[in-house]
Design a protein around this motif. Structure first.
Motif, PDB file in Angstrom:
ATOM      1  N   PHE A 206      30.953  66.485  -5.939  1.00  0.00           N
ATOM      2  CA  PHE A 206      30.853  65.328  -5.058  1.00  0.00           C
ATOM      3  C   PHE A 206      30.176  65.750  -3.757  1.00  0.00           C
ATOM      4  N   GLU A 207      29.312  64.893  -3.249  1.00  0.00           N
ATOM      5  CA  GLU A 207      28.623  65.152  -1.987  1.00  0.00           C
ATOM      6  C   GLU A 207      29.014  64.064  -0.995  1.00  0.00           C
ATOM      7  N   CYS A 208      29.798  64.426  -0.025  1.00  0.00           N
ATOM      8  CA  CYS A 208      30.275  63.456   0.971  1.00  0.00           C
ATOM      9  C   CYS A 208      29.464  63.573   2.257  1.00  0.00           C
ATOM     10  N   ASP A 209      29.459  62.483   3.025  1.00  0.00           N
ATOM     11  CA  ASP A 209      28.758  62.476   4.309  1.00  0.00           C
ATOM     12  C   ASP A 209      29.653  63.047   5.397  1.00  0.00           C
ATOM     13  N   ASN A 210      29.062  63.789   6.302  1.00  0.00           N
ATOM     14  CA  ASN A 210      29.782  64.291   7.467  1.00  0.00           C
ATOM     15  C   ASN A 210      30.076  63.123   8.403  1.00  0.00           C
ATOM     16  N   TYR A 211      31.348  62.849   8.648  1.00  0.00           N
ATOM     17  CA  TYR A 211      31.692  61.647   9.412  1.00  0.00           C
ATOM     18  C   TYR A 211      31.127  61.678  10.821  1.00  0.00           C
ATOM     19  N   LYS A 212      30.961  62.873  11.395  1.00  0.00           N
ATOM     20  CA  LYS A 212      30.397  62.978  12.744  1.00  0.00           C
ATOM     21  C   LYS A 212      28.925  62.549  12.741  1.00  0.00           C
ATOM     22  N   GLU A 213      28.213  62.858  11.668  1.00  0.00           N
ATOM     23  CA  GLU A 213      26.825  62.430  11.563  1.00  0.00           C
ATOM     24  C   GLU A 213      26.744  60.915  11.390  1.00  0.00           C
ATOM     25  N   VAL A 214      27.677  60.361  10.626  1.00  0.00           N
ATOM     26  CA  VAL A 214      27.713  58.906  10.441  1.00  0.00           C
ATOM     27  C   VAL A 214      28.048  58.218  11.759  1.00  0.00           C
ATOM     28  N   LEU A 215      29.013  58.764  12.469  1.00  0.00           N
ATOM     29  CA  LEU A 215      29.407  58.233  13.768  1.00  0.00           C
ATOM     30  C   LEU A 215      28.216  58.223  14.730  1.00  0.00           C
ATOM     31  N   ASN A 216      27.503  59.321  14.798  1.00  0.00           N
ATOM     32  CA  ASN A 216      26.334  59.425  15.663  1.00  0.00           C
ATOM     33  C   ASN A 216      25.235  58.468  15.222  1.00  0.00           C
ATOM     34  N   PHE A 217      25.086  58.305  13.905  1.00  0.00           N
ATOM     35  CA  PHE A 217      24.072  57.397  13.369  1.00  0.00           C
ATOM     36  C   PHE A 217      24.304  55.962  13.844  1.00  0.00           C
ATOM     37  N   PHE A 218      25.534  55.472  13.722  1.00  0.00           N
ATOM     38  CA  PHE A 218      25.833  54.107  14.127  1.00  0.00           C
ATOM     39  C   PHE A 218      25.732  53.932  15.644  1.00  0.00           C
ATOM     40  N   SER A 219      26.096  54.957  16.367  1.00  0.00           N
ATOM     41  CA  SER A 219      25.974  54.909  17.833  1.00  0.00           C
ATOM     42  C   SER A 219      24.507  54.786  18.241  1.00  0.00           C
ATOM     43  N   ARG A 220      23.648  55.583  17.639  1.00  0.00           N
ATOM     44  CA  ARG A 220      22.205  55.512  17.941  1.00  0.00           C
ATOM     45  C   ARG A 220      21.623  54.184  17.490  1.00  0.00           C
ATOM     46  N   TRP A 221      22.082  53.714  16.328  1.00  0.00           N
ATOM     47  CA  TRP A 221      21.562  52.452  15.790  1.00  0.00           C
ATOM     48  C   TRP A 221      21.853  51.291  16.735  1.00  0.00           C
ATOM     49  N   LYS A 222      23.060  51.262  17.259  1.00  0.00           N
ATOM     50  CA  LYS A 222      23.397  50.201  18.207  1.00  0.00           C
ATOM     51  C   LYS A 222      22.578  50.329  19.481  1.00  0.00           C
ATOM     52  N   ARG A 223      22.481  51.543  19.982  1.00  0.00           N
ATOM     53  CA  ARG A 223      21.753  51.768  21.232  1.00  0.00           C
ATOM     54  C   ARG A 223      20.280  51.393  21.106  1.00  0.00           C
ATOM     55  N   GLU A 224      19.666  51.762  20.000  1.00  0.00           N
ATOM     56  CA  GLU A 224      18.239  51.508  19.829  1.00  0.00           C
ATOM     57  C   GLU A 224      17.942  50.076  19.395  1.00  0.00           C
ATOM     58  N   SER A 225      18.982  49.325  19.039  1.00  0.00           N
ATOM     59  CA  SER A 225      18.788  47.926  18.650  1.00  0.00           C
ATOM     60  C   SER A 225      18.817  46.982  19.847  1.00  0.00           C
ATOM     61  N   LYS A 226      19.208  47.478  20.999  1.00  0.00           N
ATOM     62  CA  LYS A 226      19.344  46.619  22.180  1.00  0.00           C
ATOM     63  C   LYS A 226      18.034  45.919  22.540  1.00  0.00           C
ATOM     64  N   ASN A 227      16.913  46.555  22.232  1.00  0.00           N
ATOM     65  CA  ASN A 227      15.616  45.967  22.578  1.00  0.00           C
ATOM     66  C   ASN A 227      15.375  44.651  21.853  1.00  0.00           C
ATOM     67  N   TYR A 228      16.097  44.418  20.765  1.00  0.00           N
ATOM     68  CA  TYR A 228      15.838  43.249  19.939  1.00  0.00           C
ATOM     69  C   TYR A 228      16.961  42.220  19.990  1.00  0.00           C
ATOM     70  N   LEU A 229      17.915  42.411  20.894  1.00  0.00           N
ATOM     71  CA  LEU A 229      19.079  41.542  20.958  1.00  0.00           C
ATOM     72  C   LEU A 229      18.699  40.103  21.247  1.00  0.00           C
ATOM     73  N   ASN A 230      17.746  39.887  22.143  1.00  0.00           N
ATOM     74  CA  ASN A 230      17.353  38.527  22.554  1.00  0.00           C
ATOM     75  C   ASN A 230      16.056  38.066  21.921  1.00  0.00           C
ATOM     76  N   PHE A 231      15.647  38.751  20.870  1.00  0.00           N
ATOM     77  CA  PHE A 231      14.390  38.385  20.211  1.00  0.00           C
ATOM     78  C   PHE A 231      14.528  37.042  19.497  1.00  0.00           C
ATOM     79  N   LYS A 232      13.563  36.175  19.662  1.00  0.00           N
ATOM     80  CA  LYS A 232      13.584  34.850  19.033  1.00  0.00           C
ATOM     81  C   LYS A 232      12.596  34.813  17.871  1.00  0.00           C
TER      82      LYS A 232
END
Length: 312
Positions: A286-312
């Protein structure tokens, strides 16, 4: 020692899917502003999920009565496989499968056929395939019949049942299924391990199963994170409890002895598609994901998505 370790790891993976309070999980609290349904992360396996889920029967009722609206609007909870994006997904899945395994006169079952979009494309392009399917919603089956008639193609045999309750006797079949599909369904199932177990029971030895899901976790960002969650109500978390990565998806099939025959370039494509073989190989790692990498991934994803929050 290695065998004990594999057994131990399989038990840990199974624990992620038990409907009860779990130890060794972390809530991603920084997602509360974009997801009314709390998002959790398994420290042991890296699986991302929502704890609050519907009873499976209630989930089916919700999809049947409120979500299948013949139009696509994820934010309002409307869904149809007759939209361009879902239609293209089904076409991609078929072409990927046919590229790896030539489709001819095999017995093919689409589990959770929905509105029948995948089956219609198969019927049009592979006339020798012996098509069957399962669909728990009677109204969806009526819709399927109408769509097949409109497309002037023969309607396949459909079992009006849940995947968990399906068996070949319902279809009066004596031979097991050669090839099966499970497309963009497993993320919405309340008990995915029961789904896989039932498919395995009805699939012949070394039979094939093609699985399609969205590719969103631990890959380059393909859409703003706001499009993957709902901040206004918690229903989306209840009907979409699982967020698969490549590892978390393939691990649950390994539990049942499936091996990977082929997979697509999920890391730079919109979708994750895997062809599994029913090999009865229970000695895989079995190959599991490192939870710290997943945590960092979602944190970056939210941060980098801010540019598109008000996009119409």
């Amino acid at each position: 020692f290695k065998m004990k370790k594999k057994v131990f790891m399989s038990n840990i993976i199974e624990e992620d899917f038990k409907v009860k309070n779990r130890n060794e999980v972390l809530e991603l609290k920084f997602l509360r502003s974009i997801s009314k349904s709390k998002v959790y992360l398994s420290k042991k396996t890296g699986l991302v999920f929502h704890k609050d889920r519907m009873d499976p029967k209630e989930n089916v009722k919700h999809w049947t009565r409120k979500m299948f609206k013949k139009k696509m609007n994820p934010k309002k909870g409307f869904y149809t496989d007759d939209s361009p994006i879902m239609s293209s997904r089904h076409q991609y899945l078929i072409e990927f499968l046919n590229k790896n395994i030539k489709l001819n006169n095999q017995l093919f079952c689409d589990f959770g056929a929905g509105e029948g979009g995948l089956l219609i494309k198969l019927r049009k392009n592979f006339k020798k395939l012996k098509l069957i399917g399962t669909e728990i919603s009677h109204s969806n089956i009526l819709m399927m019949k109408s769509r097949f008639k409109k497309n002037k193609v023969k309607f396949p045999r459909i079992a009006n049942t849940s995947i968990e309750d399906f068996n070949l006797k319902q279809m009066k079949l004596t031979k097991k299924i050669d090839i099966a599909s499970l497309s963009w369904t497993l993320c919405n199932c309340q008990e995915p391990l029961k789904i896989i177990k039932k498919i395995k029971e009805n699939l012949k030895k070394n039979g094939l199963l093609i699985v399609g899901e969205s590719s969103r976790v631990l890959v380059p960002f393909k859409k703003p994170i706001y499009n993957c969650f709902n901040k206004d109500n918690d229903i989306s978390g209840k009907i979409h409890p699982w967020h698969w990565s490549f590892n978390s998806l393939k691990n649950i099939f390994k539990l049942f002895g499936f091996t990977i025959l082929a997979h697509n370039r999920y890391f730079d494509e919109n979708d994750l598609v895997i062809i599994f073989k029913n090999s009865n190989n229970y000695k895989q790692n079995f190959e599991c994901d490192n939870y710290k990498e997943v945590l960092n991934f979602f944190s970056r994803w939210k941060r980098e998505s801010k540019n598109y929050l008000n996009f119409k």
